[in-house]
Scaffold this active site. Sequence first.
Site, mmCIF file in Angstrom:
data_model
loop_
_atom_site.group_PDB
_atom_site.id
_atom_site.type_symbol
_atom_site.label_atom_id
_atom_site.label_comp_id
_atom_site.label_asym_id
_atom_site.label_seq_id
_atom_site.Cartn_x
_atom_site.Cartn_y
_atom_site.Cartn_z
ATOM 1 N N ASP A 73 -11.928 25.747 -15.955
ATOM 2 C CA ASP A 73 -12.306 24.986 -14.892
ATOM 3 C C ASP A 73 -13.508 24.613 -14.365
ATOM 4 O O ASP A 73 -13.456 25.773 -13.398
ATOM 5 C CB ASP A 73 -10.855 24.388 -14.208
ATOM 6 C CG ASP A 73 -11.714 24.350 -12.752
ATOM 7 O OD1 ASP A 73 -12.281 23.156 -12.902
ATOM 8 O OD2 ASP A 73 -10.271 23.505 -11.478
ATOM 9 N N VAL A 74 -14.686 23.694 -14.321
ATOM 10 C CA VAL A 74 -15.852 24.109 -14.551
ATOM 11 C C VAL A 74 -15.770 23.587 -12.867
ATOM 12 O O VAL A 74 -17.115 24.528 -12.178
ATOM 13 C CB VAL A 74 -16.713 23.147 -14.914
ATOM 14 C CG1 VAL A 74 -16.606 22.962 -16.644
ATOM 15 C CG2 VAL A 74 -16.447 22.126 -14.332
ATOM 16 N N TYR A 165 -20.815 9.358 -7.570
ATOM 17 C CA TYR A 165 -21.578 9.833 -9.592
ATOM 18 C C TYR A 165 -23.289 10.077 -9.793
ATOM 19 O O TYR A 165 -23.298 11.071 -10.410
ATOM 20 C CB TYR A 165 -20.889 8.263 -10.416
ATOM 21 C CG TYR A 165 -21.080 9.379 -12.271
ATOM 22 C CD1 TYR A 165 -20.349 9.840 -12.607
ATOM 23 C CD2 TYR A 165 -22.057 8.712 -12.960
ATOM 24 C CE1 TYR A 165 -20.442 10.886 -14.111
ATOM 25 C CE2 TYR A 165 -22.279 8.834 -13.554
ATOM 26 C CZ TYR A 165 -21.212 9.562 -14.284
ATOM 27 O OH TYR A 165 -21.268 9.847 -15.925
ATOM 28 N N LYS A 169 -25.579 13.257 -10.899
ATOM 29 C CA LYS A 169 -26.119 13.007 -12.091
ATOM 30 C C LYS A 169 -27.639 13.465 -11.609
ATOM 31 O O LYS A 169 -28.075 13.707 -13.190
ATOM 32 C CB LYS A 169 -25.675 11.890 -13.142
ATOM 33 C CG LYS A 169 -24.676 11.966 -13.459
ATOM 34 C CD LYS A 169 -24.235 13.301 -14.157
ATOM 35 C CE LYS A 169 -22.709 13.165 -14.387
ATOM 36 N NZ LYS A 169 -22.053 14.380 -15.742
#
Length: 271
Positions: A73-74, A165, A169
């Site tokens: 799980d990152v 999001y 990013k």
Amino acid sequence: MTSLQGPGPAGYDLSGQVAVLTGAGSGIGRATALTLAAAGATVVGGDIDEAAARATATRIDEVGGVARGVRADVTDREQVDALIDGAVAEFGHVDIVGNIAGVPHNKLVMECSDEEFERILAINLKSVFYGCQAAMRVMVPRKTGNIVNVSSGAIDTPAPTLACYGMTKAAVAMLTKTLAWEGGPLGIRCNAIAPGVIETNFSRHNFVDAQGNVDPEKLEAYRTRFGRMTPLGRVGEAQDVANTILYLVSDAASYMTGQILRPNGGQAMPW
Ligand SMILES: NC(=O)c1ccc[n+]([C@@H]2O[C@H](COP(=O)([O-])OP(=O)(O)OC[C@H]3O[C@@H](n4cnc5c(N)ncnc54)[C@H](O)[C@@H]3O)[C@@H](O)[C@H]2O)c1
């Protein structure tokens, strides 16, 4: 025939290298795992979906490659460290780290809760920071290594509902450029990719019915709608992105660092 100049096929040969990838159970991560393995790399793929990570590794094993698929799980720094340390313990070194895992998010700024904001930050940004830190820890002593982070075309085209999001990013892109400066003198390259619209589970919500099954009409509408946004007239495939990652981690890209490459069919064309 041997090339007269330039890398030739040997420039893309990853034999003897060990690649650790997150999000290796699906989409871009799986395609990258298969592609790097085809180029000769040993692949350790982590994913929160352990069965999916193992399935990727099995596909590589079946054709004679060497791969492991493990649960990671990152969002948990310890699990990211363990993923990379496990690869070093078993294979002796890590040459390539691909921070690929990520999830979509669509919510108007004024409707986004703290919990959602924290969740997207953790999966899409903090995870990449952890992955970069762990990569540097094992790469710096060897003075060699390649890191590739997955950003998104969302950094090129702001759109309603994409604030969380897109922010994560954009931060991944900034982290990449900063780490290129820090890693360059130590022999480590760090690049990012900003894919356009790629047909994977990530985009599945666009073309499934209420039961979660692919609806052919919706799929066609998705392909047409987003394909029209590109000069190449189609949405991307995970393989299109994996090919870009292969280039970035290979010797063919030996003078590339701090770059954001855009496998996006031409959808956005920033200078
Ligand atoms: N598909 C697109 O259109 C597109 C466009 C631009 C960028 N991206 C980025 O590409 C990356 C890969 O996306 P994809 O399209 O292959 O999607 P995907 O859904 O096919 O694959 C994502 C993988 O990440 C894994 N994952 C999710 N949360 C995790 C966690 N906490 N820990 C570990 N693994 C986790 C999932 O289990 C899955 O296997 C993401 O970072 C995404 O933001 C995708």
